[in-house]
Design a protein around this motif. Structure first.
Motif, PDB file in Angstrom:
ATOM      1  N   ARG A 130      52.111   2.103  45.778  1.00 46.45           N
ATOM      2  CA  ARG A 130      52.841   0.951  46.439  1.00 46.45           C
ATOM      3  C   ARG A 130      51.977  -0.311  46.067  1.00 46.45           C
ATOM      4  O   ARG A 130      52.671  -1.377  45.978  1.00 46.45           O
ATOM      5  CB  ARG A 130      52.516   1.278  47.941  1.00 46.45           C
ATOM      6  N   LYS A 131      50.710  -0.250  46.046  1.00 48.13           N
ATOM      7  CA  LYS A 131      49.852  -1.645  45.463  1.00 48.13           C
ATOM      8  C   LYS A 131      50.295  -2.231  44.284  1.00 48.13           C
ATOM      9  O   LYS A 131      50.585  -3.416  44.088  1.00 48.13           O
ATOM     10  CB  LYS A 131      48.497  -1.477  45.553  1.00 48.13           C
ATOM     11  N   ARG A 132      50.512  -1.155  43.387  1.00 49.10           N
ATOM     12  CA  ARG A 132      51.053  -1.571  41.948  1.00 49.10           C
ATOM     13  C   ARG A 132      52.567  -2.261  42.000  1.00 49.10           C
ATOM     14  O   ARG A 132      52.607  -3.056  41.298  1.00 49.10           O
ATOM     15  CB  ARG A 132      50.850  -0.331  41.003  1.00 49.10           C
ATOM     16  N   LEU A 133      52.998  -1.645  42.892  1.00 44.57           N
ATOM     17  CA  LEU A 133      54.572  -2.230  42.864  1.00 44.57           C
ATOM     18  C   LEU A 133      54.900  -3.650  43.461  1.00 44.57           C
ATOM     19  O   LEU A 133      55.622  -4.122  43.475  1.00 44.57           O
ATOM     20  CB  LEU A 133      55.406  -1.196  43.597  1.00 44.57           C
ATOM     21  N   TYR A 134      53.690  -4.005  43.990  1.00 43.69           N
ATOM     22  CA  TYR A 134      53.681  -5.702  44.342  1.00 43.69           C
ATOM     23  C   TYR A 134      52.789  -6.267  43.710  1.00 43.69           C
ATOM     24  O   TYR A 134      52.440  -7.439  44.189  1.00 43.69           O
ATOM     25  CB  TYR A 134      53.618  -5.761  45.912  1.00 43.69           C
ATOM     26  N   ASN A 135      52.024  -5.749  42.533  1.00 46.53           N
ATOM     27  CA  ASN A 135      50.981  -6.634  41.881  1.00 46.53           C
ATOM     28  C   ASN A 135      51.637  -7.182  40.550  1.00 46.53           C
ATOM     29  O   ASN A 135      52.042  -6.463  39.755  1.00 46.53           O
ATOM     30  CB  ASN A 135      50.137  -5.557  41.572  1.00 46.53           C
ATOM     31  N   ILE A 136      51.459  -8.413  40.502  1.00 45.55           N
ATOM     32  CA  ILE A 136      51.863  -9.355  39.406  1.00 45.55           C
ATOM     33  C   ILE A 136      51.031  -8.754  38.266  1.00 45.55           C
ATOM     34  O   ILE A 136      51.980  -8.697  36.904  1.00 45.55           O
ATOM     35  CB  ILE A 136      51.654 -10.770  39.735  1.00 45.55           C
ATOM     36  N   SER A 137      50.156  -8.391  38.005  1.00 49.05           N
ATOM     37  CA  SER A 137      49.402  -7.700  36.769  1.00 49.05           C
ATOM     38  C   SER A 137      50.172  -6.688  36.422  1.00 49.05           C
ATOM     39  O   SER A 137      50.559  -6.421  35.115  1.00 49.05           O
ATOM     40  CB  SER A 137      47.947  -7.526  37.055  1.00 49.05           C
ATOM     41  N   TRP A 138      50.557  -5.792  37.122  1.00 50.99           N
ATOM     42  CA  TRP A 138      51.285  -4.555  36.806  1.00 50.99           C
ATOM     43  C   TRP A 138      52.666  -4.979  36.413  1.00 50.99           C
ATOM     44  O   TRP A 138      53.173  -4.357  35.350  1.00 50.99           O
ATOM     45  CB  TRP A 138      51.384  -3.650  37.973  1.00 50.99           C
ATOM     46  N   PHE A 139      53.361  -5.813  37.095  1.00 50.88           N
ATOM     47  CA  PHE A 139      54.864  -6.417  36.712  1.00 50.88           C
ATOM     48  C   PHE A 139      54.858  -7.013  35.396  1.00 50.88           C
ATOM     49  O   PHE A 139      55.315  -6.779  34.386  1.00 50.88           O
ATOM     50  CB  PHE A 139      55.216  -7.702  37.522  1.00 50.88           C
ATOM     51  N   MET A 140      53.427  -7.809  34.974  1.00 55.59           N
ATOM     52  CA  MET A 140      53.688  -8.474  33.639  1.00 55.59           C
ATOM     53  C   MET A 140      53.358  -7.420  32.422  1.00 55.59           C
ATOM     54  O   MET A 140      53.776  -7.668  31.448  1.00 55.59           O
ATOM     55  CB  MET A 140      52.702  -9.580  33.707  1.00 55.59           C
ATOM     56  N   ARG A 141      52.591  -6.522  32.928  1.00 55.47           N
ATOM     57  CA  ARG A 141      51.920  -5.562  32.014  1.00 55.47           C
ATOM     58  C   ARG A 141      53.321  -4.697  31.655  1.00 55.47           C
ATOM     59  O   ARG A 141      53.563  -4.346  30.583  1.00 55.47           O
ATOM     60  CB  ARG A 141      51.052  -4.628  32.665  1.00 55.47           C
ATOM     61  N   ASP A 142      54.268  -4.263  32.773  1.00 60.22           N
ATOM     62  CA  ASP A 142      55.509  -3.465  32.460  1.00 60.22           C
ATOM     63  C   ASP A 142      56.549  -4.237  31.559  1.00 60.22           C
ATOM     64  O   ASP A 142      57.304  -3.846  30.913  1.00 60.22           O
ATOM     65  CB  ASP A 142      55.908  -2.955  33.713  1.00 60.22           C
ATOM     66  N   LEU A 143      56.318  -5.693  31.656  1.00 60.13           N
ATOM     67  CA  LEU A 143      57.148  -6.273  30.878  1.00 60.13           C
ATOM     68  C   LEU A 143      56.647  -6.424  29.506  1.00 60.13           C
ATOM     69  O   LEU A 143      57.461  -6.393  28.567  1.00 60.13           O
ATOM     70  CB  LEU A 143      57.264  -7.793  31.519  1.00 60.13           C
ATOM     71  N   ASN A 144      55.376  -6.831  29.377  1.00 57.54           N
ATOM     72  CA  ASN A 144      54.913  -7.387  28.043  1.00 57.54           C
ATOM     73  C   ASN A 144      54.719  -6.344  26.983  1.00 57.54           C
ATOM     74  O   ASN A 144      55.114  -6.254  25.973  1.00 57.54           O
ATOM     75  CB  ASN A 144      53.815  -8.012  28.080  1.00 57.54           C
ATOM     76  N   GLU A 145      54.113  -4.876  27.619  1.00 52.08           N
ATOM     77  CA  GLU A 145      54.034  -3.691  26.796  1.00 52.08           C
ATOM     78  C   GLU A 145      55.315  -3.399  26.291  1.00 52.08           C
ATOM     79  O   GLU A 145      55.485  -2.956  25.112  1.00 52.08           O
ATOM     80  CB  GLU A 145      53.270  -2.639  27.597  1.00 52.08           C
ATOM     81  N   TYR A 146      56.143  -3.252  27.085  1.00 54.30           N
ATOM     82  CA  TYR A 146      57.749  -2.924  26.581  1.00 54.30           C
ATOM     83  C   TYR A 146      58.327  -3.799  25.424  1.00 54.30           C
ATOM     84  O   TYR A 146      58.674  -3.399  24.413  1.00 54.30           O
ATOM     85  CB  TYR A 146      58.615  -2.964  27.820  1.00 54.30           C
ATOM     86  N   ILE A 147      58.141  -4.932  25.736  1.00 56.65           N
ATOM     87  CA  ILE A 147      58.602  -6.124  24.694  1.00 56.65           C
ATOM     88  C   ILE A 147      57.757  -5.839  23.307  1.00 56.65           C
ATOM     89  O   ILE A 147      58.288  -6.004  22.241  1.00 56.65           O
ATOM     90  CB  ILE A 147      58.421  -7.536  25.189  1.00 56.65           C
ATOM     91  N   ALA A 148      56.352  -5.812  23.392  1.00 57.69           N
ATOM     92  CA  ALA A 148      55.599  -5.512  22.263  1.00 57.69           C
ATOM     93  C   ALA A 148      55.937  -4.359  21.661  1.00 57.69           C
ATOM     94  O   ALA A 148      55.766  -4.512  20.275  1.00 57.69           O
ATOM     95  CB  ALA A 148      54.157  -5.649  22.960  1.00 57.69           C
ATOM     96  N   ARG A 149      56.141  -3.253  22.210  1.00 59.92           N
ATOM     97  CA  ARG A 149      56.307  -1.961  21.564  1.00 59.92           C
ATOM     98  C   ARG A 149      57.923  -2.164  20.918  1.00 59.92           C
ATOM     99  O   ARG A 149      58.005  -1.587  19.676  1.00 59.92           O
ATOM    100  CB  ARG A 149      56.543  -0.826  22.407  1.00 59.92           C
TER     101      ARG A 149
END
Length: 205
Positions: A130-149
């Protein structure tokens, strides 16, 4: 001395943040390489589609964003109250759209019976998710890692695509939010990228 990510993000002070991610190794996020003539314009769609998808999973609204030739700007608003309302099933289904989870969370979603001890462990795991789902670091991680791959696969290479972690700036009042959104909207266009994607949505002052 640079501040830690934890000290830069405080939901007590503000739910609004301006995040910037920049490419390395002269990588092209989008635009056209004037030396080779190769176009990377389709990568704009990767970023936009991923951003809009993540906004349906996280308790984080996208107020504005701009996709440039070698970096992105995103203005985010965290809605912790929304995440706190989600029940166990909602949290797990959202989290599982992005990550595998654990054997226990998978068992729960599959409808399997859990022991009392497993239920206690499950509750603890759900709160972490739940905490991860409102965490900006996790949001940006799931954005940037996807684009990088995606980019590394297309470029047939490995290694970093982004210049370290994203940079974050807290927007402490309404005037700061509006000024930042205007900055993103009017962000200088690079010589390589003359048609950036710029969007402004979901602003809640």
């Amino acid at each position: 001395m640079p501040q830690s990510r934890k000290s830069q993000i405080s939901l007590i002070d503000t739910p609004y943040y301006h995040c910037v991610s920049r490419c390395v190794r002269q990588s092209f996020l989008c635009g056209t390489n004037t030396l080779t003539g190769q176009s990377f314009e389709h990568r704009r769609g990767w970023v936009e589609e991923r951003l809009l998808f993540l906004s349906t999973v996280f308790a984080i609204d996208i107020c504005a964003y701009a996709v440039m030739s070698n970096h992105t700007h995103v203005v985010l608003c965290v809605d912790k109250a929304l995440a706190d309302k989600w029940d166990t099933e909602s949290v797990l289904k959202r989290y599982h759209t992005l990550h595998k989870g654990t054997l226990l969370t998978q068992k729960f979603i599959n409808g399997d019976t859990l022991t009392q001890g497993e239920l206690i462990t499950l509750d603890d795991t759900v709160e972490i998710y739940r905490k991860r789902l409102y965490n900006i670091s996790w949001f940006m991680r799931d954005l940037n890692e996807y684009i990088a791959r995606q980019a590394n696969k297309e470029d047939d290479c490995t290694g970093r695509f982004w210049e370290g972690r994203f940079k974050s700036q807290a927007l402490l009042d309404e005037s700061a939010v509006l000024a930042c959104m205007a900055y993103v909207d009017l962000n200088p266009i690079s010589k390589i990228n003359k048609t950036p994607i710029i969007k402004m949505v979901n602003f809640h002052p």
